[in-house]
Design a protein around this motif. Structure first.
Motif, PDB file in Angstrom:
ATOM      1  N   LEU A 180       0.825   3.078   8.398  1.00  0.00           N
ATOM      2  CA  LEU A 180       1.667   1.916   8.053  1.00  0.00           C
ATOM      3  C   LEU A 180       0.843   0.243   8.578  1.00  0.00           C
ATOM      4  O   LEU A 180       1.182  -0.228   7.767  1.00  0.00           O
ATOM      5  CB  LEU A 180       2.621   2.003   8.985  1.00  0.00           C
ATOM      6  N   SER A 181      -0.075   0.976   9.396  1.00  0.00           N
ATOM      7  CA  SER A 181      -1.118  -0.338   9.139  1.00  0.00           C
ATOM      8  C   SER A 181      -1.877  -0.480   7.822  1.00  0.00           C
ATOM      9  O   SER A 181      -2.213  -1.629   8.105  1.00  0.00           O
ATOM     10  CB  SER A 181      -2.641   0.412  10.204  1.00  0.00           C
ATOM     11  N   ILE A 182      -2.265   0.506   7.648  1.00  0.00           N
ATOM     12  CA  ILE A 182      -3.035  -0.354   6.228  1.00  0.00           C
ATOM     13  C   ILE A 182      -1.959  -0.735   5.391  1.00  0.00           C
ATOM     14  O   ILE A 182      -3.030  -2.012   4.429  1.00  0.00           O
ATOM     15  CB  ILE A 182      -2.952   0.977   5.637  1.00  0.00           C
ATOM     16  N   SER A 183      -0.981  -0.417   4.603  1.00  0.00           N
ATOM     17  CA  SER A 183      -0.177  -1.504   4.152  1.00  0.00           C
ATOM     18  C   SER A 183       0.554  -1.984   4.872  1.00  0.00           C
ATOM     19  O   SER A 183       0.435  -3.457   3.973  1.00  0.00           O
ATOM     20  CB  SER A 183       0.980  -0.273   3.666  1.00  0.00           C
ATOM     21  N   ALA A 184       0.802  -1.996   6.324  1.00  0.00           N
ATOM     22  CA  ALA A 184       0.709  -3.864   6.382  1.00  0.00           C
ATOM     23  C   ALA A 184      -0.656  -5.159   6.482  1.00  0.00           C
ATOM     24  O   ALA A 184      -0.403  -5.873   6.262  1.00  0.00           O
ATOM     25  CB  ALA A 184       1.046  -3.953   8.024  1.00  0.00           C
ATOM     26  N   ALA A 185      -1.685  -4.006   6.516  1.00  0.00           N
ATOM     27  CA  ALA A 185      -3.083  -4.998   6.194  1.00  0.00           C
ATOM     28  C   ALA A 185      -3.551  -5.575   4.565  1.00  0.00           C
ATOM     29  O   ALA A 185      -4.233  -6.130   4.620  1.00  0.00           O
ATOM     30  CB  ALA A 185      -4.502  -4.349   6.709  1.00  0.00           C
ATOM     31  N   GLU A 186      -2.992  -4.518   3.977  1.00  0.00           N
ATOM     32  CA  GLU A 186      -2.556  -4.692   2.195  1.00  0.00           C
ATOM     33  C   GLU A 186      -1.935  -6.902   2.529  1.00  0.00           C
ATOM     34  O   GLU A 186      -2.566  -7.358   1.243  1.00  0.00           O
ATOM     35  CB  GLU A 186      -1.804  -4.451   1.344  1.00  0.00           C
ATOM     36  N   HIS A 187      -1.039  -7.365   3.581  1.00  0.00           N
ATOM     37  CA  HIS A 187      -0.979  -8.549   3.419  1.00  0.00           C
ATOM     38  C   HIS A 187      -2.163  -9.832   3.371  1.00  0.00           C
ATOM     39  O   HIS A 187      -2.541 -10.850   2.446  1.00  0.00           O
ATOM     40  CB  HIS A 187      -0.499  -8.836   3.998  1.00  0.00           C
ATOM     41  N   ILE A 210       3.440  -2.443  -4.442  1.00  0.00           N
ATOM     42  CA  ILE A 210       4.101  -1.881  -5.139  1.00  0.00           C
ATOM     43  C   ILE A 210       4.451  -0.432  -4.407  1.00  0.00           C
ATOM     44  O   ILE A 210       5.646   0.373  -4.402  1.00  0.00           O
ATOM     45  CB  ILE A 210       4.667  -2.553  -5.664  1.00  0.00           C
ATOM     46  N   GLY A 211       2.832   0.165  -4.824  1.00  0.00           N
ATOM     47  CA  GLY A 211       3.735   1.461  -5.633  1.00  0.00           C
ATOM     48  C   GLY A 211       3.492   2.571  -3.713  1.00  0.00           C
ATOM     49  O   GLY A 211       4.238   3.633  -4.117  1.00  0.00           O
ATOM     50  N   HIS A 212       3.601   1.709  -2.714  1.00  0.00           N
ATOM     51  CA  HIS A 212       3.729   2.169  -1.446  1.00  0.00           C
ATOM     52  C   HIS A 212       5.512   3.409  -1.642  1.00  0.00           C
ATOM     53  O   HIS A 212       5.985   3.515  -0.853  1.00  0.00           O
ATOM     54  CB  HIS A 212       3.590   1.416   0.366  1.00  0.00           C
ATOM     55  N   VAL A 213       6.299   1.988  -1.974  1.00  0.00           N
ATOM     56  CA  VAL A 213       7.303   2.269  -2.147  1.00  0.00           C
ATOM     57  C   VAL A 213       8.049   3.691  -2.860  1.00  0.00           C
ATOM     58  O   VAL A 213       9.060   4.155  -2.325  1.00  0.00           O
ATOM     59  CB  VAL A 213       8.656   1.594  -3.126  1.00  0.00           C
ATOM     60  N   ILE A 214       7.230   4.398  -4.001  1.00  0.00           N
ATOM     61  CA  ILE A 214       7.668   6.028  -4.382  1.00  0.00           C
ATOM     62  C   ILE A 214       6.574   6.804  -3.350  1.00  0.00           C
ATOM     63  O   ILE A 214       6.434   7.704  -3.571  1.00  0.00           O
ATOM     64  CB  ILE A 214       7.978   6.150  -5.324  1.00  0.00           C
ATOM     65  N   GLY A 215       6.051   6.124  -2.132  1.00  0.00           N
ATOM     66  CA  GLY A 215       4.915   6.931  -1.953  1.00  0.00           C
ATOM     67  C   GLY A 215       4.960   7.247  -0.876  1.00  0.00           C
ATOM     68  O   GLY A 215       6.134   7.796   0.423  1.00  0.00           O
ATOM     69  N   TRP A 216       4.021   6.067   0.456  1.00  0.00           N
ATOM     70  CA  TRP A 216       4.043   6.070   1.859  1.00  0.00           C
ATOM     71  C   TRP A 216       6.086   6.278   2.058  1.00  0.00           C
ATOM     72  O   TRP A 216       5.805   6.508   3.339  1.00  0.00           O
ATOM     73  CB  TRP A 216       3.742   5.799   2.347  1.00  0.00           C
ATOM     74  N   TRP A 217       6.145   4.727   2.128  1.00  0.00           N
ATOM     75  CA  TRP A 217       7.052   4.468   2.173  1.00  0.00           C
ATOM     76  C   TRP A 217       8.665   5.014   2.043  1.00  0.00           C
ATOM     77  O   TRP A 217       9.446   4.750   2.701  1.00  0.00           O
ATOM     78  CB  TRP A 217       7.419   2.971   1.952  1.00  0.00           C
ATOM     79  N   ALA A 218       8.361   6.742   1.327  1.00  0.00           N
ATOM     80  CA  ALA A 218       9.459   6.911   0.454  1.00  0.00           C
ATOM     81  C   ALA A 218       8.761   8.949   0.874  1.00  0.00           C
ATOM     82  O   ALA A 218       9.866   9.430   1.353  1.00  0.00           O
ATOM     83  CB  ALA A 218       9.576   7.494  -1.499  1.00  0.00           C
ATOM     84  N   GLY A 219       8.085   8.473   2.361  1.00  0.00           N
ATOM     85  CA  GLY A 219       7.679  10.036   3.393  1.00  0.00           C
ATOM     86  C   GLY A 219       6.964  10.564   2.474  1.00  0.00           C
ATOM     87  O   GLY A 219       6.353  11.843   2.859  1.00  0.00           O
ATOM     88  N   ARG A 220       6.825   9.969   1.464  1.00  0.00           N
ATOM     89  CA  ARG A 220       5.181  11.054   0.405  1.00  0.00           C
ATOM     90  C   ARG A 220       3.932  10.284   0.424  1.00  0.00           C
ATOM     91  O   ARG A 220       3.291  10.132   0.818  1.00  0.00           O
ATOM     92  CB  ARG A 220       5.618  10.590  -1.045  1.00  0.00           C
ATOM     93  N   ASP A 221       3.318  11.986  -0.309  1.00  0.00           N
ATOM     94  CA  ASP A 221       1.459  11.688   0.876  1.00  0.00           C
ATOM     95  C   ASP A 221       0.821  11.099  -0.721  1.00  0.00           C
ATOM     96  O   ASP A 221       1.372  11.136  -1.602  1.00  0.00           O
ATOM     97  CB  ASP A 221       1.566  13.171   0.446  1.00  0.00           C
ATOM     98  N   GLU A 222       0.121  10.038  -0.294  1.00  0.00           N
ATOM     99  CA  GLU A 222      -0.741   9.137  -1.637  1.00  0.00           C
ATOM    100  C   GLU A 222      -1.805   9.672  -1.804  1.00  0.00           C
ATOM    101  O   GLU A 222      -2.802   8.765  -2.855  1.00  0.00           O
ATOM    102  CB  GLU A 222      -0.946   7.903  -1.106  1.00  0.00           C
ATOM    103  N   SER A 223      -2.355  10.587  -1.442  1.00  0.00           N
ATOM    104  CA  SER A 223      -3.905  11.413  -1.678  1.00  0.00           C
ATOM    105  C   SER A 223      -4.264  11.127  -3.006  1.00  0.00           C
ATOM    106  O   SER A 223      -5.240  11.676  -3.510  1.00  0.00           O
ATOM    107  CB  SER A 223      -4.138  12.115  -0.455  1.00  0.00           C
ATOM    108  N   GLU A 224      -3.355  12.072  -3.785  1.00  0.00           N
ATOM    109  CA  GLU A 224      -3.419  12.528  -5.095  1.00  0.00           C
ATOM    110  C   GLU A 224      -2.885  11.679  -6.426  1.00  0.00           C
ATOM    111  O   GLU A 224      -3.041  11.874  -6.998  1.00  0.00           O
ATOM    112  CB  GLU A 224      -2.561  13.833  -5.225  1.00  0.00           C
ATOM    113  N   SER A 225      -2.271  10.408  -5.630  1.00  0.00           N
ATOM    114  CA  SER A 225      -1.199   9.215  -6.528  1.00  0.00           C
ATOM    115  C   SER A 225      -3.513   8.520  -6.980  1.00  0.00           C
ATOM    116  O   SER A 225      -4.262   8.137  -6.322  1.00  0.00           O
ATOM    117  CB  SER A 225      -0.694   9.016  -5.453  1.00  0.00           C
TER     118      SER A 225
END
Length: 225
Positions: A180-187, A210-225
């Motif tokens: 969440l801190s990383i996605s906030a800092a992206e601004h 925007i990809g966080h919508v179907i990743g982190w913000w959907a409760g999914r791991d993005e490490s392999e995306s």
């Protein structure tokens, strides 16, 4: 009924219905009010420490957005959004928002960045404090302020509507996380690139964001995306 960090007593304000709606929208979008659960206006009103009328009016507005559905004599049920629908919204947003960032790079007046950075700070603070209402409101204000520098009002209006319809069911579970801190800092990262006139990287950051919508913000791991 679950305990919500955003459904708490509200101070008196000029437009109480609007404030209630903002808080309920944040709770639904972030997943704090889960899909499928039923909520009554009187019960929510007690949590907000207001009358049931502004809660009921807010819920009726959220019903128009498809966030809830009225259940006769019982209240409102939070609707379920299919993964396919969320993915479709993300796909459309990626067609619109990243290219707009490319266009705006180097075009936003220098004097506009101080206020934009203050709003980005509010996003970071909301994430750090676990205040999802402030986080989402600051996020909305930030992107609308950036997009307002476009000369295409139809485009910015469409983007705002798509953002408003975007559900983030995993966001509530991200409180106090590094993601969440990383996605906030992206601004702030985006602002740096826009101010530097780096359209390629500004477009890439928005595409990732925007990809966080179907990743982190959907409760999914993005490490392999």
């Amino acid at each position: 009924m679950s305990q919500f960090s955003v459904v708490t007593p509200l101070p008196p304000v000029q437009n109480l219905r609007e404030r209630v709606e903002v808080a309920l929208e944040a709770a639904i979008r972030s997943g704090e009010m889960p899909a499928g659960e039923l909520f009554s206006a009187p019960a929510l009103a007690a949590r907000f420490n207001v009358s049931a009328t502004p809660v009921r009016e807010a819920m009726l507005n959220l019903e128009k957005l498809g966030f809830v559905e009225a259940v006769r004599n019982k209240g409102f049920r939070v609707t379920t959004v299919r993964d396919e629908d969320v993915a479709n919204i993300v796909a459309v947003r990626r067609l619109l928002e990243p290219p707009l960032m490319r266009q705006l790079a180097g075009e936003i007046p220098a004097q506009a960045f101080a206020e934009l950075r203050e709003t980005a700070d509010a996003i970071v603070a909301g994430a750090a404090q676990g205040d999802l209402t402030s986080y989402l409101e600051a996020d909305r204000a930030f992107h609308e302020a950036v997009n307002a520098h476009s000369d295409n009002p139809r485009l910015t209006s469409l983007i705002s509507q798509l953002r408003k319809e975007t559900r983030l069911p995993g966001l509530a579970g991200m409180l106090a996380t590094e993601e969440l801190s990383i996605s906030a800092a992206e601004h702030h990262e985006l602002l740096d690139l826009l101010e530097a006139g780096d359209g390629d990287q500004a477009e890439a950051v928005m595409h990732r964001h925007i990809g966080h919508v179907i990743g982190w913000w959907a409760g999914r791991d993005e490490s392999e995306s």
